[in-house]
Design a protein around this motif. Structure first.
Motif, short mmCIF file in Angstrom:
data_model
loop_
_atom_site.label_atom_id
_atom_site.label_comp_id
_atom_site.label_asym_id
_atom_site.label_seq_id
_atom_site.Cartn_x
_atom_site.Cartn_y
_atom_site.Cartn_z
N ALA A 51 0.83 -1.20 0.00
CA ALA A 51 0.00 0.00 0.00
C ALA A 51 0.87 1.26 0.00
O ALA A 51 0.54 2.25 -0.67
N GLU A 52 2.00 1.22 0.71
CA GLU A 52 2.91 2.36 0.73
C GLU A 52 3.52 2.61 -0.64
O GLU A 52 3.70 3.75 -1.07
N LEU A 53 3.85 1.53 -1.35
CA LEU A 53 4.51 1.66 -2.65
C LEU A 53 3.55 2.09 -3.76
O LEU A 53 3.97 2.69 -4.75
N GLY A 54 2.30 1.75 -3.64
CA GLY A 54 1.34 2.12 -4.68
C GLY A 54 1.44 1.22 -5.89
O GLY A 54 1.85 0.05 -5.80
N ASP A 55 1.09 1.75 -7.07
CA ASP A 55 1.10 0.97 -8.30
C ASP A 55 2.54 0.76 -8.80
O ASP A 55 3.38 1.66 -8.70
N PRO A 56 2.85 -0.42 -9.37
CA PRO A 56 4.21 -0.67 -9.86
C PRO A 56 4.50 0.11 -11.13
O PRO A 56 3.62 0.29 -11.97
N PRO A 57 5.74 0.59 -11.31
CA PRO A 57 6.12 1.28 -12.54
C PRO A 57 6.09 0.33 -13.74
O PRO A 57 6.13 -0.89 -13.59
N ALA A 58 6.05 0.91 -14.94
CA ALA A 58 6.05 0.11 -16.17
C ALA A 58 7.44 -0.46 -16.43
O ALA A 58 8.45 0.06 -15.95
N GLN A 59 7.48 -1.53 -17.22
CA GLN A 59 8.75 -2.15 -17.59
C GLN A 59 9.55 -1.23 -18.51
O GLN A 59 8.99 -0.53 -19.35
N LEU A 60 10.87 -1.25 -18.34
CA LEU A 60 11.77 -0.40 -19.14
C LEU A 60 12.25 -1.17 -20.36
O LEU A 60 12.26 -2.41 -20.37
N PRO A 61 12.69 -0.47 -21.43
CA PRO A 61 13.31 -1.15 -22.57
C PRO A 61 14.54 -1.92 -22.11
O PRO A 61 15.20 -1.53 -21.13
N SER A 62 14.86 -3.00 -22.80
CA SER A 62 15.95 -3.89 -22.37
C SER A 62 17.30 -3.19 -22.30
O SER A 62 18.14 -3.55 -21.47
N ASP A 63 17.53 -2.18 -23.16
CA ASP A 63 18.82 -1.49 -23.13
C ASP A 63 18.82 -0.31 -22.17
O ASP A 63 19.79 0.44 -22.10
N GLN A 64 17.73 -0.14 -21.42
CA GLN A 64 17.65 0.92 -20.42
C GLN A 64 17.22 0.34 -19.08
O GLN A 64 16.43 0.93 -18.34
N ASN A 65 17.75 -0.85 -18.78
CA ASN A 65 17.34 -1.58 -17.59
C ASN A 65 18.54 -1.81 -16.68
O ASN A 65 19.12 -2.89 -16.65
N PRO A 66 18.97 -0.80 -15.93
CA PRO A 66 20.15 -0.94 -15.08
C PRO A 66 19.87 -1.81 -13.86
O PRO A 66 18.72 -2.14 -13.55
N SER A 67 20.93 -2.16 -13.16
CA SER A 67 20.82 -2.94 -11.93
C SER A 67 21.00 -2.03 -10.72
O SER A 67 21.58 -0.96 -10.81
N VAL A 68 20.50 -2.50 -9.59
CA VAL A 68 20.60 -1.74 -8.35
C VAL A 68 20.92 -2.71 -7.22
O VAL A 68 20.52 -3.88 -7.26
N ASN A 69 21.69 -2.25 -6.25
CA ASN A 69 22.03 -3.06 -5.08
C ASN A 69 21.07 -2.73 -3.95
O ASN A 69 20.92 -1.56 -3.57
N LEU A 70 20.40 -3.76 -3.43
CA LEU A 70 19.50 -3.58 -2.30
C LEU A 70 20.11 -4.23 -1.06
O LEU A 70 20.64 -5.34 -1.13
N THR A 71 20.06 -3.53 0.06
CA THR A 71 20.54 -4.06 1.34
C THR A 71 19.34 -4.43 2.18
O THR A 71 18.50 -3.59 2.50
N LEU A 72 19.26 -5.71 2.55
CA LEU A 72 18.14 -6.21 3.34
C LEU A 72 18.62 -6.39 4.78
O LEU A 72 19.52 -7.19 5.05
N VAL A 73 18.04 -5.64 5.70
CA VAL A 73 18.43 -5.66 7.11
C VAL A 73 17.36 -6.39 7.91
O VAL A 73 16.17 -6.11 7.77
N PHE A 74 17.79 -7.32 8.78
CA PHE A 74 16.86 -8.18 9.50
C PHE A 74 16.94 -7.94 11.00
O PHE A 74 17.14 -8.86 11.77
#
Length: 824
Positions: free
Chosen positions: A507-530
């Motif tokens: 609910a906080e995030l809302g609607d998901p963004p649309a998919q990006l073109p394959s050549d404009q799809n970078p990666s991101v590092n996520l840190t998961l803290v438990f």
């Protein structure tokens, strides 16, 4: 002691005083054998820490003997910490490359199919390039920008720690979403295959999925368990191919695979019809004459031919020999199969027992075999090049041989005999009946592994009990958005109450963004803290807070330092407080030279008194106090000896693990180089196609010089490759011409010209021209590779527009007259 101090949960208190075990009496001249005996006891104590009894206690004298053998100048903890860092780096490299290889393999297979369509002009170059940008531009620099990154980190943290959400998503996954979801779960969310906690969570998810599969299973459909291509079977297959699974396959299967593949001329086909047709092809190709044997015969008639019977009998024995070779190698390498794969086999067996209320080893074994062989061993046997087990691609004949071996082993694991009366596979049933007990024994041993929770505890202890508080995942933006959308679409069945953490975060995030073109799809590092989950686990396990753990560890370190330094105490002396007091007095008598030791003893005394105070809380009678002190001292000494054994075991295990993981890393990296080589080849090919298309579209006519060079080249080519002329009548009488639209009255005036075609691409090509009265009636090019492929597949004739030729006899003619003449 202050009333707030609770008893330490690490100490096992005795209800009454435990009678002392007769200690090993050792003087100052301790022998090597005595030391080794104590060392083995400490290792045993470390291995079975959770199942101790009073007889496992160590005396102070025995602990001193262990400690005094060590070099005090060596920092063993620092060595272990360094080994852990190196181990973590190797694991991180393997995990990252395994994910890259999996993605690249899948995209390469898709690109390969598209290039085949491109060659056949059924797809455009632009379509190929647009669908393969992510592979061909793999080395672009990513720009990791993700809005609401902190919220997405919390979302993936919830998914990571609660595999039931992912299990539910997999069960309701659409067929076109299986591969992307599989990739995200196995190689991103739970991508660290060497982390015991992640493995625990992933296997927990598999257990939920398998339980759902068994709910849908009936007595009648028992034989189809894990044999259909579903999201679950796709995921299990991909799981077995991760780094440690692939390393196990390479270790187990390389020897028998290489033994079979070295015999590239060996043919293990035993179908009478195919053997009969191959026999005719071989006769015609070798002699250049049509075989007198009839070509169209039934399988029963083919099986009655004496030569066919001789060939099949010989090949059957060879096939059985290779089947035994593969099987014995697999049976003898049971310990090489990774824990996770064996644990899944254990779950399958237990679920089948509960579902069908049976202990029949044949029924249970067939279900286990449907996973371990159908999803693990046999795919690697049939396509070893795809699993990077061998460096060469098997020839079509070798590939068929491997299929026959895999079929043999699969029937054995399924506990199913071959065919019915008259089936040509019936002679292979001796392999199934002769190895039934062997395979059942294998299945029994395969499932002899620790339960998931016990394995996690043991692994955590071997890793010095270090609890991870965070993990890192590398994920593309499109993968983040895809998971978001799948969760959002299924929030009603994932969170029926609508008030749990997952629904609130969505609910906080809302609607998901649309998919990006394959050549404009970078990666991101996520840190998961438990943090919250870890605190809850600590409270559940009854562990103490960080400060108390530090104080307890400090006490053990001080005691180890003191006991290693002071002289050996009498064998029967067991009271730590008395020993420290006696050693302090003796040190003071020796003067100021021992001031450092005096300070250590005093610090150990203060720490010991503080810890013992927690144990003596609410105890008033002398007997209770004495019993509690004795129990505490015994438990503390045993734990110090256990730490000693665990540390030495950890050092050896780390070295062995590093050595094996370096081999895995080399194999994974070599596969990566193969993938990059294929990508470079495809990229070069597509660039050439693009340049050629551009050249054709921009240049309307060639230069005069180019035309002149082309004419001269053709003249030179014609001089070098003078055609071989054969009359139509001769070709017809030799059986090469099978059918023709040339009128009978014209055939005596027709001749056929064969020559080497130098204008074609790779491979051996021939130009075939039919000429009548000086006029070209028909002209085409023939590929020798195409002819050999037809011959291998039992296709006897090749059809052209106006003429049909016998494949076997045509191959003989080209080899005997055209190729031979050209070489001269």
């Amino acid at each position: 002691p202050p009333p707030s101090c609770a008893p330490s949960p690490r100490v096992v208190l005795a209800a009454a005083k435990v009678p002392p075990r007769a200690p090993l009496v050792i003087d100052h001249s301790c022998t090597k054998e005595d030391y080794l005996r104590l060392y083995r006891r400490s290792v045993h104590s470390a291995r079975y820490k959770h199942h101790q009894n009073p007889e496992d206690n160590f005396s102070i004298n025995e602990l001193q003997i262990l400690l005094k053998r060590e070099d005090p100048r060596v920092n063993y903890q620092a060595q272990i910490a360094t080994a852990y860092q190196e181990l973590a780096q190797v694991k991180q490299t393997i995990t990252a490359e395994v994910k890259e290889n999996y993605i690249a393999d899948r995209e390469l297979a898709d690109l390969d199919d598209k290039i085949k369509l491109l060659i056949k002009h059924r797809i455009t170059l632009e379509e190929v390039l647009s669908s393969s940008n992510s592979l061909l531009r793999r080395h672009m620099v990513p720009v990791s920008v993700l809005q609401n990154k902190d919220k997405y980190e919390e979302l993936f943290c919830i998914l990571h720690r609660n595999p039931q959400y992912l299990a539910t998503v997999v069960q309701r996954c659409a067929s076109n979403d299986i591969e992307p979801l599989l990739q995200i779960i196995l190689f991103t969310i739970y991508g660290d295959q060497y982390d015991s906690r992640e493995e625990h969570l992933l296997l927990s998810m598999f257990k939920m999925l398998l339980q759902h599969e068994f709910i849908e299973l009936s007595e009648e459909s028992r034989g189809t368990c894990l044999r259909a291509n579903t999201a679950v079977t796709h995921m299990l297959s991909a799981y077995t191919r991760r780094g440690n699974g692939n390393a196990a396959l390479r270790h187990i299967l390389t020897p028998p695979l290489m033994a079979l593949m070295r015999q590239d001329q060996l043919n293990l086909e035993i179908s009478p019809s195919k053997v009969y047709m191959h026999m005719i092809s071989d006769i015609e190709s070798r002699t250049g004459k049509r075989s007198e044997l009839p070509s169209a015969v039934t399988p029963e008639k083919a099986a009655q031919n004496p030569e066919v019977q001789r060939i099949i009998e010989q090949r059957t024995q060879q096939l059985l020999t290779f089947g035994d070779t593969f099987l014995h190698r697999i049976l003898n390498c049971i310990e090489e199969v990774p824990y996770g794969i064996r644990w899944i086999c254990k779950q399958l067996r237990q679920m089948a027992q509960e579902k069908f209320q049976t202990d029949d080893p044949h029924i249970l074994g067939s279900i286990v075999g449907g996973f371990i062989f159908l999803r693990f061993f046999n795919p690697a046997i049939v396509t070893p090049d795809h699993f990077n087990i061998v460096d060469i691609k098997p020839t079509p004949t070798v590939r068929k041989n491997l299929v026959m071996v895999a079929k043999l082993i699969q029937n054995l694991s399924n506990q199913v005999l071959f065919g019915k009366e008259g089936d040509f596979m019936l002679p292979l049933n001796v392999f199934v009946t002769g190895n039934r007990q062997n395979i059942l024994n294998y299945f029994d041993g395969l499932v002899e592994v620790l339960d998931l929770q016990d394995n996690l505890k043991a692994d955590e202890y071997l890793y010095l009990g270090e609890a991870r508080r965070e993990t890192h995942i590398n994920i593309s933006l499109n993968e983040v958005y895809k998971v978001h959308k799948m969760l959002k679409d299924g929030v009603e069945y994932l969170c029926p109450r609508g008030d749990d953490k997952l629904s609130l975060k969505l609910a906080e995030l809302g609607d998901p963004p649309a998919q990006l073109p394959s050549d404009q799809n970078p990666s991101v590092n996520l840190t998961l803290v438990f943090v919250e989950e870890s605190n809850r686990e600590d409270r559940t396990a009854g562990t103490v807070d960080t400060q108390e753990l530090h104080q307890y560890s400090q006490l053990k370190a001080l005691l180890v330092d003191v006991l290693r330094t002071i002289p050996l105490v009498p064998a029967m002396q067991t009271n730590l407080s008395e020993i420290l007091e006696t050693s302090l007095a003796a040190s003071r008598e020796r003067g100021e030279s021992n001031s450092e030791l005096i300070e250590k003893i005093q610090a150990a005394q203060a720490s010991l008194q503080r810890e013992q105070a927690k144990v003596l809380h609410n105890r008033t009678s002398p007997d209770e106090i004495a019993a509690a002190q004795n129990s505490y001292d015994a438990s503390l000494l045993r734990e110090m000896a256990t730490d000693f054994g665990a540390r030495n075991q950890t050092q050896m295990r780390l070295q062995q693990e590093l050595q094996s993981l370096r081999i895995v890393a080399e194999n994974v990296h070599s596969h990566r180089l193969v993938v990059e080589g294929k990508v470079a080849t495809y990229r070069e090919y597509l660039n050439n196609v693009r340049e050629k298309a551009y050249t054709v579209s921009t240049s309307k006519k060639a230069s005069k010089k180019a035309k002149k060079d082309q004419k001269e080249a053709k003249k030179a080519s014609k001089k070098k490759t003078k055609p071989v002329k054969v009359s139509y009548s001769q070709l017809e009488s030799d059986g090469i011409v099978v059918d023709s639209s040339v009128p009978p009255e014209m055939r005596k005036h027709v001749a056929c010209l064969f020559s080497v075609d130098t204008e074609q691409g790779h491979g051996e090509w021939f130009e075939f021209v039919v000429v009548g009265r000086g006029i070209t009636v028909f002209k085409t090019s023939i590929s020798m590779d195409d002819l050999l492929d037809k011959q291998h597949n039992g296709i006897r004739e090749i059809l052209f527009d106006d003429i049909t030729l016998n494949v076997n006899l045509l191959i003989h003619l080209l080899n005997a007259k055209v190729t031979k003449k050209t070489r001269r």
